[in-house]
Design a protein around this motif. Structure first.
Motif, short mmCIF file in Angstrom:
data_model
loop_
_atom_site.label_atom_id
_atom_site.label_comp_id
_atom_site.label_asym_id
_atom_site.label_seq_id
_atom_site.Cartn_x
_atom_site.Cartn_y
_atom_site.Cartn_z
N UNK A 20 45.77 47.90 29.72
CA UNK A 20 44.67 47.48 30.58
C UNK A 20 43.96 46.27 30.00
N UNK A 21 43.58 45.38 30.90
CA UNK A 21 42.81 44.19 30.55
C UNK A 21 41.54 44.21 31.37
N UNK A 22 40.42 43.95 30.71
CA UNK A 22 39.12 43.95 31.37
C UNK A 22 38.56 42.53 31.35
N UNK A 23 38.15 42.07 32.53
CA UNK A 23 37.60 40.72 32.68
C UNK A 23 36.21 40.84 33.28
N UNK A 24 35.22 40.34 32.56
CA UNK A 24 33.85 40.31 33.08
C UNK A 24 33.70 39.03 33.90
N UNK A 25 33.44 39.18 35.17
CA UNK A 25 33.30 38.02 36.06
C UNK A 25 31.89 37.45 35.88
N UNK A 26 31.82 36.19 35.45
CA UNK A 26 30.53 35.56 35.15
C UNK A 26 29.76 35.19 36.41
N UNK A 27 30.48 35.01 37.51
CA UNK A 27 29.87 34.60 38.77
C UNK A 27 30.32 35.55 39.87
N UNK A 28 29.81 35.34 41.06
CA UNK A 28 30.26 36.05 42.25
C UNK A 28 31.24 35.13 42.96
N UNK A 29 32.40 35.66 43.33
CA UNK A 29 33.46 34.86 43.95
C UNK A 29 33.84 35.47 45.30
N UNK A 30 34.43 34.66 46.18
CA UNK A 30 34.92 35.20 47.45
C UNK A 30 36.44 35.21 47.54
N UNK A 31 37.12 34.77 46.48
CA UNK A 31 38.58 34.80 46.47
C UNK A 31 39.04 35.15 45.06
N UNK A 32 40.06 36.00 45.00
CA UNK A 32 40.59 36.45 43.70
C UNK A 32 42.10 36.50 43.77
N UNK A 33 42.76 36.02 42.72
CA UNK A 33 44.21 36.09 42.63
C UNK A 33 44.58 36.60 41.26
N UNK A 34 45.36 37.67 41.23
CA UNK A 34 45.88 38.23 39.99
C UNK A 34 47.38 37.98 40.02
N UNK A 35 47.87 37.21 39.07
CA UNK A 35 49.31 36.92 39.01
C UNK A 35 49.90 37.58 37.77
N UNK A 36 51.01 38.27 37.99
CA UNK A 36 51.71 38.93 36.88
C UNK A 36 53.19 38.55 36.94
N UNK A 37 53.74 38.18 35.81
CA UNK A 37 55.16 37.86 35.72
C UNK A 37 55.74 38.49 34.46
N UNK A 38 57.03 38.81 34.52
CA UNK A 38 57.74 39.25 33.32
C UNK A 38 59.20 38.85 33.44
N UNK A 39 59.89 38.84 32.31
CA UNK A 39 61.31 38.48 32.31
C UNK A 39 62.15 39.71 31.94
N UNK A 40 63.42 39.52 31.87
CA UNK A 40 64.38 40.55 31.46
C UNK A 40 64.30 41.83 32.31
N UNK A 41 64.25 41.66 33.61
CA UNK A 41 64.21 42.84 34.48
C UNK A 41 65.56 43.57 34.48
N UNK A 42 66.65 42.80 34.46
CA UNK A 42 68.00 43.37 34.45
C UNK A 42 68.78 42.80 33.28
N UNK A 43 69.83 43.47 32.91
CA UNK A 43 70.74 42.93 31.91
C UNK A 43 71.49 41.75 32.51
N UNK A 44 71.59 40.68 31.76
CA UNK A 44 72.37 39.53 32.23
C UNK A 44 73.74 39.49 31.56
N UNK A 45 73.85 40.11 30.39
CA UNK A 45 75.12 40.19 29.68
C UNK A 45 75.40 41.67 29.41
#
Length: 160
Positions: A20-45
């Motif tokens: 878990x990651x906690x982010x304290x929002x310093x301001x009030x916003x009307x749009x939010x985007x959370x992007x998550x990426x990872x590699x090595x989902x499947x074996x390639x070899x």
């Protein structure tokens, strides 16, 4: 949109749990985007060593002798995967969870729309908690990135 938070990490084979990651929002916003990426989902070899390891594991865990080399290869290629999903809460209230087999995903929120699996929010203020739900990691050194971006600053949250 401005990036508010960015973190990278590495997971090793066999890891199962929550991060878990906690982010304290310093301001009030009307749009939010959370992007998550990872590699090595499947074996390639797929090596002979990996196939033998999987055959031994299946026999030990389930008492099943694999039928063929082709079947083991198919299972490794198509069925084995790293599985990590994202869950978000704002001020301890659930706002969304993306449970898809994608290596890159966004949880995008505005007052009028939200990504499938997410709940439309009038605005964003307070404490955002993003949890990575890790169900399986199949390879060592699986890298991931998480970023939180927001836009449309306001002085207060209104329900327009």
């Amino acid at each position: 949109m401005e990036e508010l938070y960015h973190v990278t990490g590495t997971l090793n084979e066999g890891f199962v749990g929550q991060i878990s990651y906690t982010v304290c929002l310093e301001h009030t916003y009307d749009e939010l985007d959370i992007e998550f990426t990872f590699d090595k989902q499947h074996y390639t070899v797929i090596t002979e060593e990996l196939k033998e390891e999987m055959k031994s594991l299946v026999e030990k865990e389930y008492g099943i002798t694999s039928s063929s080399d082709e079947e083991i290869t198919r299972v490794i290629q198509n069925d084995m995967k790293t599985e990590i999903h994202t869950l978000a809460a704002l001020n301890d209230t659930f706002i969304g969870c993306v449970h898809r087999q994608l290596t890159t995903r966004h949880m995008h929120f505005t007052p009028r729309s939200a990504t499938e699996g997410c709940i439309i929010q009038p605005c964003f203020e307070g404490v955002l908690k993003v949890t990575l739900l890790v169900f399986n990691v199949i390879q060592n050194d699986t890298r991931y990135q998480l970023s939180v971006s927001a836009g449309g600053r306001h002085t207060a949250c209104t329900n327009d």
